[in-house]
Design an enzyme around this catalytic site. Structure first.
Site, mmCIF file in Angstrom:
data_model
loop_
_atom_site.group_PDB
_atom_site.id
_atom_site.type_symbol
_atom_site.label_atom_id
_atom_site.label_comp_id
_atom_site.label_asym_id
_atom_site.label_seq_id
_atom_site.Cartn_x
_atom_site.Cartn_y
_atom_site.Cartn_z
ATOM 1 N N GLU A 56 1.483 -5.870 4.318
ATOM 2 C CA GLU A 56 2.070 -4.461 3.806
ATOM 3 C C GLU A 56 2.118 -4.506 2.200
ATOM 4 O O GLU A 56 1.865 -3.170 1.638
ATOM 5 C CB GLU A 56 3.547 -4.366 4.285
ATOM 6 C CG GLU A 56 3.651 -4.279 5.816
ATOM 7 C CD GLU A 56 2.992 -2.791 6.275
ATOM 8 O OE1 GLU A 56 3.492 -1.811 5.880
ATOM 9 O OE2 GLU A 56 2.459 -2.982 7.211
ATOM 10 N N ASP A 74 -1.424 8.378 3.909
ATOM 11 C CA ASP A 74 -1.442 8.180 5.360
ATOM 12 C C ASP A 74 -1.130 9.155 6.336
ATOM 13 O O ASP A 74 -0.772 9.211 7.622
ATOM 14 C CB ASP A 74 -1.108 6.835 5.861
ATOM 15 C CG ASP A 74 0.528 6.516 5.516
ATOM 16 O OD1 ASP A 74 0.811 7.560 5.140
ATOM 17 O OD2 ASP A 74 0.962 5.635 6.098
ATOM 18 N N THR A 79 5.864 5.927 1.399
ATOM 19 C CA THR A 79 6.098 4.459 1.925
ATOM 20 C C THR A 79 7.096 3.743 1.181
ATOM 21 O O THR A 79 6.470 3.869 -0.071
ATOM 22 C CB THR A 79 4.992 3.896 2.504
ATOM 23 O OG1 THR A 79 4.080 4.743 3.493
ATOM 24 C CG2 THR A 79 4.861 2.702 3.065
#
Length: 275
Positions: A56, A74, A79
């Site tokens: 990640e 995305d 995020t």
């Protein structure tokens, strides 16, 4: 005190030695946390956190990621944090709600209406630079870090480990389920395949240990289904977190996540040495 005859002691010792030889890599797990140690063992959970962070955040230092936040294009908005909470999927909102409950009036609380309004989209309306700056600054607050930890465990770690235990999987399988939860979520959404479908496809191909199946065969079936799921998402087309990491551990028979572990993600090499 009961005295055991010497011939019986010898027989027992011989049997124990035979079991130790047959157990292979699993014997290393007993030195760390017992032969049945799963991710409920703090040392094993720490390894799982590092493995997920390598994929990640391209770093084993997962605790440095509380302040991380960006839009990675995305379709999920921002995020952020230790496992990639997203503004578009709602788990970021849950983190900030937890933080507001623990620390009323904190700098992120004023963004709650905006976080609620952008769910299901990649919009930044009402967020932007002021929000990302407030998120990064909040990472210095133990209450904010605790909010991230709690939401990670409630929504991802705990249900993944519980399902893996029910399927008869050891620490490696529990990590593999957890990583799938983190990346895909539980259920399917538009354009994505969730953990639930991945698991159903794996069970259709191979029985899990709880149903009498072979652990390696089942985990490879699960990873096959996961690779197919990843390839359905253009933003997540790279499968190295499977093929040059998790698949390697299955091939090596490290079902208890025994160290040392060596793997590659996105071309970068990582290792966790024996402890």
């Amino acid at each position: 005190m009961n005295v055991v005859p010497r011939p019986l002691l010898i027989a027992v010792a011989t049997a124990v030695m035979a079991v130790s030889v047959l157990s292979g890599c699993s014997s290393a797990g007993s030195a760390e946390g017992g032969p049945e140690a799963g991710l409920d063992d703090p040392a094993k959970k720490e390894i799982a956190m590092q493995l997920v962070s390598s994929a990640e955040n391209s770093s084993l230092n997962w605790k440095a990621q509380y302040k991380y936040i960006e839009d990675i294009d995305d379709g999920r908005g921002y995020t952020a944090g230790i496992i990639g909470f997203c503004s578009g999927t709602g788990d970021m909102l849950k983190v900030v709600e937890r933080y507001a409950a623990a620390r009323p009036g904190n700098p992120l609380a004023r963004f709650l209406p905006a976080l609620r309004s952008v769910q299901g989209s990649d919009a930044h309306d009402g967020l932007g630079g002021p929000f990302t700056e407030a998120w990064a600054e909040a990472a210095a607050d133990p209450a904010f870090r605790s909010a991230q930890d709690a939401e990670r465990d409630r929504s991802y770690f705990d249900p993944a480990v519980a399902q893996a235990e029910a399927d008869g999987l050891g620490a490696l399988g529990q990590f593999i389920y957890y990583d799938a939860y983190v990346m895909h979520g539980y259920g399917d959404t538009d354009g994505t395949v969730g953990f639930r479908t991945i698991r159903h496809e794996a069970i259709a191909a191979a029985a899990p240990p709880a149903r009498g199946g072979d652990e390696a065969a089942y985990l490879n079936a699960f990873l096959d289904a996961r690779v197919a799921a990843i390839r359905k998402e253009p933003s997540h087309s790279d499968t190295s977190r499977i093929e040059t990491a998790q698949r390697v551990f299955v091939r090596e028979g490290r079902f208890g996540l025994e160290t040392p572990l060596r793997w590659r993600v996105y071309g970068d090499g990582y290792r966790i040495d024996a402890r």
